[in-house]
Scaffold this motif. Structure first.
Motif, mmCIF file in Angstrom:
data_model
loop_
_atom_site.group_PDB
_atom_site.id
_atom_site.type_symbol
_atom_site.label_atom_id
_atom_site.label_comp_id
_atom_site.label_asym_id
_atom_site.label_seq_id
_atom_site.Cartn_x
_atom_site.Cartn_y
_atom_site.Cartn_z
ATOM 1 N N GLN A 167 0.841 -1.200 0.000
ATOM 2 C CA GLN A 167 0.000 0.000 0.000
ATOM 3 C C GLN A 167 0.874 1.248 0.000
ATOM 4 N N ASN A 168 1.625 1.427 -1.084
ATOM 5 C CA ASN A 168 2.450 2.627 -1.214
ATOM 6 C C ASN A 168 2.524 3.041 -2.678
ATOM 7 N N GLU A 169 3.003 4.239 -2.908
ATOM 8 C CA GLU A 169 3.005 4.814 -4.254
ATOM 9 C C GLU A 169 3.849 4.011 -5.242
ATOM 10 N N TYR A 172 1.730 1.026 -6.201
ATOM 11 C CA TYR A 172 0.619 1.500 -7.021
ATOM 12 C C TYR A 172 1.086 1.856 -8.432
ATOM 13 N N SER A 173 2.230 2.513 -8.560
ATOM 14 C CA SER A 173 2.722 2.878 -9.895
ATOM 15 C C SER A 173 3.201 1.657 -10.672
#
Length: 186
Positions: A167-169, A172-173
């Motif tokens: 659950q981090n950028e 996600y990217s």
């Protein structure tokens, strides 16, 4: 003597020679478009469905190219899980293969992967940074094969709800959808 009444006789309007009035022509065209559209609804899924034998993923390793189909991917160990995502509403059920199995089978010497989507969005990630314990190339969502319209043919997803590290950028990217090609650096 025979009486014959026409629209122009009754309304006093002159009838144009090109056919029915414009309003009637528009209604006929709309009705015809609606009938044709409804007739094509049963076939709409065929326009976007990914047939089993068609290629869904191209692996490019130097000068070599490997084209994989759904059938090829289904030969690898399958996994499934449910999770929420930041891009969808509610709990989603994903089915696919672990990225680590794809790498082990087809790309054992890979050090870096460039994942490219249908719209040419791309990410380049060192293999060790992909969180291989959770990365899944999903080809089904909620029991249906994913099409381009619903983030397919492949979507790199993680069990986001399982661990906070998903659950981090960065994760996600890395969660690229409409995945079609992987360029491999050895």
């Amino acid at each position: 003597m025979m009486l014959f009444y026409t629209w122009s006789n009754l309304t006093g309007a002159r009838r144009r020679a090109e056919g029915p009035p414009a309003g009637l022509r528009r209604r006929i065209a709309l009705l015809l478009a609606l009938v044709i559209g409804l007739a094509l609804v049963p076939f709409a899924g065929l326009l976007h469905a990914q047939p089993e034998g068609d290629s869904v993923l191209t692996l490019i390793v130097g000068e070599k190219t490997h084209v994989l189909t759904h059938e090829d991917l289904r030969k690898l160990p399958e996994t499934s899980f449910s999770t929420t995502t930041i891009w969808t509403s509610g709990l989603q059920q994903f089915r696919g293969i672990h990225l680590r199995d794809l790498i082990k089978t087809y790309l054992p010497d890979a050090t870096e992967l460039t994942l490219i989507a249908a719209n040419d969005y791309q990410i380049t990630v060192p293999v060790e940074d992909l969180a291989l314990d959770g990365a899944v190339l999903a080809y089904e969502r909620n029991g249906s094969v994913m099409t381009l319209r619903d983030k397919g043919p492949l979507w790199l997803v993680y069990p986001y709800d399982l661990k906070s590290k998903f659950q981090n950028e960065i994760i996600y990217s890395n969660s690229i959808w409409q995945l079609e090609r992987i360029i491999v650096k050895i």
